[in-house]
Design a protein around this motif. Sequence first.
Motif, PDB file in Angstrom:
ATOM      1  N   HIS A 235      66.028 -50.198 -65.178  1.00  0.00           N
ATOM      2  CA  HIS A 235      65.713 -50.032 -66.601  1.00  0.00           C
ATOM      3  C   HIS A 235      64.205 -49.952 -66.820  1.00  0.00           C
ATOM      4  N   GLY A 236      63.456 -50.707 -66.001  1.00  0.00           N
ATOM      5  CA  GLY A 236      62.004 -50.759 -66.170  1.00  0.00           C
ATOM      6  C   GLY A 236      61.317 -49.430 -65.972  1.00  0.00           C
ATOM      7  N   ALA A 237      61.881 -48.559 -65.129  1.00  0.00           N
ATOM      8  CA  ALA A 237      61.258 -47.250 -64.887  1.00  0.00           C
ATOM      9  C   ALA A 237      61.209 -46.426 -66.169  1.00  0.00           C
ATOM     10  N   PHE A 238      62.244 -46.516 -66.979  1.00  0.00           N
ATOM     11  CA  PHE A 238      62.294 -45.764 -68.233  1.00  0.00           C
ATOM     12  C   PHE A 238      61.358 -46.388 -69.273  1.00  0.00           C
ATOM     13  N   GLU A 239      61.319 -47.711 -69.308  1.00  0.00           N
ATOM     14  CA  GLU A 239      60.419 -48.392 -70.238  1.00  0.00           C
ATOM     15  C   GLU A 239      58.964 -48.062 -69.920  1.00  0.00           C
ATOM     16  N   GLU A 240      58.660 -48.015 -68.628  1.00  0.00           N
ATOM     17  CA  GLU A 240      57.289 -47.709 -68.206  1.00  0.00           C
ATOM     18  C   GLU A 240      56.897 -46.298 -68.630  1.00  0.00           C
ATOM     19  N   ALA A 241      57.817 -45.355 -68.472  1.00  0.00           N
ATOM     20  CA  ALA A 241      57.537 -43.979 -68.884  1.00  0.00           C
ATOM     21  C   ALA A 241      57.282 -43.896 -70.382  1.00  0.00           C
ATOM     22  N   LEU A 242      58.043 -44.644 -71.161  1.00  0.00           N
ATOM     23  CA  LEU A 242      57.858 -44.658 -72.613  1.00  0.00           C
ATOM     24  C   LEU A 242      56.501 -45.248 -72.979  1.00  0.00           C
ATOM     25  N   GLU A 243      56.140 -46.355 -72.342  1.00  0.00           N
ATOM     26  CA  GLU A 243      54.848 -46.984 -72.643  1.00  0.00           C
ATOM     27  C   GLU A 243      53.676 -46.066 -72.294  1.00  0.00           C
TER      28      GLU A 243
ATOM     29  N   ALA B  99      59.240 -35.213 -82.569  1.00  0.00           N
ATOM     30  CA  ALA B  99      60.360 -34.564 -81.877  1.00  0.00           C
ATOM     31  C   ALA B  99      59.902 -33.991 -80.537  1.00  0.00           C
ATOM     32  N   ASP B 100      58.730 -33.373 -80.513  1.00  0.00           N
ATOM     33  CA  ASP B 100      58.220 -32.802 -79.257  1.00  0.00           C
ATOM     34  C   ASP B 100      57.942 -33.902 -78.233  1.00  0.00           C
ATOM     35  N   ASP B 101      57.425 -35.034 -78.722  1.00  0.00           N
ATOM     36  CA  ASP B 101      57.164 -36.160 -77.811  1.00  0.00           C
ATOM     37  C   ASP B 101      58.465 -36.647 -77.173  1.00  0.00           C
ATOM     38  N   TRP B 102      59.497 -36.787 -78.005  1.00  0.00           N
ATOM     39  CA  TRP B 102      60.780 -37.278 -77.482  1.00  0.00           C
ATOM     40  C   TRP B 102      61.390 -36.254 -76.516  1.00  0.00           C
ATOM     41  N   GLN B 103      61.239 -34.983 -76.843  1.00  0.00           N
ATOM     42  CA  GLN B 103      61.805 -33.943 -75.963  1.00  0.00           C
ATOM     43  C   GLN B 103      61.110 -33.978 -74.596  1.00  0.00           C
TER      44      GLN B 103
ATOM     45  N   VAL C 295      62.452 -36.920 -72.688  1.00  0.00           N
ATOM     46  CA  VAL C 295      63.781 -36.667 -72.133  1.00  0.00           C
ATOM     47  C   VAL C 295      63.655 -35.962 -70.780  1.00  0.00           C
ATOM     48  N   THR C 296      62.737 -35.007 -70.698  1.00  0.00           N
ATOM     49  CA  THR C 296      62.521 -34.313 -69.423  1.00  0.00           C
ATOM     50  C   THR C 296      62.084 -35.303 -68.344  1.00  0.00           C
ATOM     51  N   GLN C 297      61.184 -36.217 -68.708  1.00  0.00           N
ATOM     52  CA  GLN C 297      60.741 -37.233 -67.741  1.00  0.00           C
ATOM     53  C   GLN C 297      61.895 -38.150 -67.336  1.00  0.00           C
TER      54      GLN C 297
END
Length: 890
Positions: free
Chosen positions: A154-162, A178-182, A185-187
Motif C-alpha cells: 500500500h505504501g508504494a501508492f501512497e508514496e507516489a501520491l505524496e 483531472a489531469d493530475d489524477w489521470q 493512474v498511469t503511475q
Amino acid sequence: MTTQYVYRFGGGVSDGGKGDKNLLGGKGANLAEMASIGLPVPPGFTISTEMCARYYEEGESFPQSVRDEAANGIAHIEAITNKKFGDPADPLLVSVRSGARISMPGMMDTVLNLGLNDETVEGLAKTSGDARFAWDSYRRFIQMYSDVVLELDHGAFEEALEIAKEDKGYNLDTELTADDWQALVTQYKAIVVELWDGKPFPQDVHEQLWGAIGAVFGSWQCERAKVYRRLNDIPADWGTAVNVQAMVFGNMGDTSATGVAFTRDPSKGDNAYYGEFLINAQGEDVVAGIRTPQYLTKSAREAAGAKPASMEEALPTVYGELAKVFDLLETHYRDMQDIEFTVQQGKLWMLQTRSGKRTAKAALKIAVDMANEGLITQEEAVARVDPAALDQLLHPTLDPKAPRDVIAKGLPASPGAASGLVVFDADTAEKRAEMGDAVILVRTETSPEDIHGMHAAKGILTARGGMTSHAAVVARGMGRPCVSGVGSLAIDAKAKVFRVSGREVREGDIITIDGATGEVMIGAVPTVQPELAGDFGTLMGWADKVRRLKVRANAETPLDCKTARIFGAEGVGLCRTEHMFFDAARITAVRQMILAEDEKGRRVALDKLLPEQRADFTEIFEIMAGLPVTIRLLDPPLHEFLPHAEEDFAEVASATGIGVEALKRRAAELHEFNPMLGHRGCRLGVTYPEIYEMQARAIFEAACDVAAKSGKAPIPEVMVPLVATRRELELMKAVIDKAAKAVFAERGTTLEYLVGTMIELPRAALKAGEIAEVGEFFSFGTNDLTQTTLGVSRDDAGRFLTTYVDKGIYPKDPFVSLDVEGVGELIELAAERGRKTRSGIKLGICGEHGGDPASIAFCEKTGLDYVSASPYRVPIARLAAAQAALAAKK
C-alpha cells in the motif's frame, strides 16, 4: 434442492425479507430490512455466510451455480440503476463489503468503485460531467484493489501520491486536477506491473468482481479479524457474508456529501443526533482523516464553537429527510442506531444501519431512557447492557485525551488504572504508602505473603501469571488495577530495576498501568474517577427484580465487605482466612505455631491468634449482620508462612528464640515439591485439628458478640477446603461442632450455622452424594477445580492457553470462563448427587468464574443458589444473573 447463496435487495425487492443475520450477516440483513420498509437503499445483493465456509473448504473457488446467482444479482442492480456493468458509455460501479453477524468494525476488507477500467473511466467522466471525479475514483479503486485483492504494498501508492503533490506544490488531495489524477493512474498501473510479477492491473470487470469477493471472504481469516474474534468471543465458524451494492457518490459536487451518524450520543447517551459529514467526499475521506469532518447538527456545531456549516445548515432539505430516517430506524429497531449515508447530487441514500457501539455510561442511559420512553420494556433494558462493560463505571480509567508512552503490554487482569512509584517488594510498598506515596508493586509473581504490600499499592504489575493468578484474583478482590503476565519484563529485584523494550525503570520511577488494556506506561497518566449515576441504580433495581441467583462477594477485609455491600452483595461467599495470618502483628505467632514441636506448643501460639481472628470475624459480621458469611478455614501449605530470605530467617529467629539453623531445618522439612496438591486444606486440619478448632471458636465467639450487640445474627457457613472424602469432612465437622457447642454453652445462646465444603477436586464432585451426608452446603471452588480437572496450572497456563484458544482446543480461557463441557459437567454431577442425598443443600460457586457472565448463565441453568464474585464484580454478577434468568424464561 439447490441451496440459495445470493439474496437481492433494493428497488422494491428484498429476498432476505426482514433479514436473518446468521445467514446474511449484520450488514446484509439490515440492508434487506431497510429496503423492505421503503428506505432509499442502493440496490445490491448479499452472498450468504454459508458461502464463507464453503469458500475455504473448496480451495478458494466459487461454484458455477453461485456465479450464476451473482450474475442475476448484477442484472437486478442494472435494471434498477439503468446502467450496465462494464459499459464503456455509462458504467455501473459497485462496492464489495464484508458483513459478519456481529459488527467487527475495520477488521475485514472493502473494495469501492469496482468496475472502473481504462474504458469505463471515460464513460464515467462523460455521464457525470466531471472528469476530475472520474479519474480520482479510478485511482482510488486501483489503490484499494491492489492493497486488498492483489496484496501489493500500500505504501508504494501512497508514496507516489505524496511525490505528485510535492511536485505540484499541493498540500491537499483536493487540489489535484483531472489531469493530475489521470497521470497518477498511469503511475499506479506501472506500480502494479512492477510489484505484481509483470502482470497488468485487471481490466475485465468480472475478474475484478470475483477477485474482490474472494478477498473479502478471505479477510475473515486475516490476523486482525482473528484477534478481534478472540477478544470479543465471536465463533470462528460463523463466517462473513459479502455485500455487492451499486455505488453512490458523495464526491460529485457541492450538493453531494457523505457521513456517519448515531441516533443518540454514543459517548454520553444523550437523546440527540450525533455525527459528522463531509461535502463533496467519499466515506473513506471521513474515516481516513484526509479532511476535517463537519458537525451534523447546528446545536453540536455551536457547542463546539466550530465555524464550518453543519449539515442542518448546509443541506437543510436532505438533513430533514435524514432526521426522519433516524427516527424511523430507531423506532423500528428499538435501539440506538449507527448509520452510514451518502448524498449524491441532492438525493439521500442509506448505506448501512446497525446497533451502535457505546460506552458503558451511554449504554446505561440509553437503556433506561428507552424503557422510560416506552420504546422497550424494563426487562429488555436489563438485557441490553453488557455486564462486563460495567467495569468501565466501577474503576478509575485513564483520561482518553492524555498522551501515553507505552513500554509493554500484558494481560488485563484487574480493571482500573493507576500511577505510582515503582517498588519491588511488599514491605517497601507498605512503608512508602504510609509516607503518603502512591506506589505500583512490581513483582515477578505475587504470593500470599505479599498481601500487605498489595493492599498498600495503587496497582500491581507482574511478569508471570495469568488472569486468575494470585495477583489477579487478589487485585480484583481489592479493586486494585493489575497487569499480569508481562513476559517481556526482566525484573532484577535485588538491583531494584526492571528492563523492557530497551528501557530501564528503577525503584522510585513513576509508571502507569491500565488494568483494562494491559498496557504499562512510563510516567503518570491522569485518570478519570468513576461516576455511579442514577441510571446505574435504576437498572440494577430492575435487574434485581428478575434475577433468581443470589450474589455474594469474595471478601476478607472490612473494606472488601463495605465495598461489596455498596455494590449490592447479599452476603460473603468466600472469606479466605489465610490472608489474615500474614498481618505483621500476628505473623510471628503463626510462625511459632508452625515451628512448634508438639500440640502443646501449637496451642500456645494459637491462643495468641484467637483474639486476632475473633476481631477479624467480628468486623466482617458487623458489616454483614443478618447475612450469610462463608468462611474458608486455613487452606495454604504451612511453608508459605515461613521466611525465605537470609535476613528474614534472622528476624524470625530473634522473635521466636529459635536458632537460624533450626529454623532452616524446619523450613526444609515443610518444603513441598508440588504444594498445590500437598499438605494443605483439610489435610492440615486432619493433621493439626487444633488449628481449625481455634478458627471455629473465633468464628462462633465473634458471631455471638455481633448478635448480642446488633440484634441481627450473622449466619456463619464454615467451609472446609480441599475435601476429597466423606471421612475428611466428618472429622472436621466434629471439630467445628464441638467448638460451637462449647462457645454456645459459655455464652448461654445458640446461633444458626452451617458446615460444608469447597468442591475443588474431581473426586469430591464424583462422591458428592456421600459428602452431602455430612456437608450442609457445597461451594464450588472453580479456580482449583479447573486446575485439577484439566491438569493445568493457572499460574503457568498463560504461556500456552492463548495458542490453545486460537487453535480451537478451548473456546475460551478456562480460567476466565468456565469449561462447561468438562468442569461444568462435574459441577452438574455434584449438584445432582448432592441434592439426591440432601434435598435442601445450598449450592454456589466462589471461584473467579462467579463474576463471568457466561459462567453465571451456566450456574442459572444448573440451578445453583448463588454466585460469589470479587466486590467490584458484584454489579456485573447481578446484571448477568438477571440476564441469565431472562434467557431461561425464553
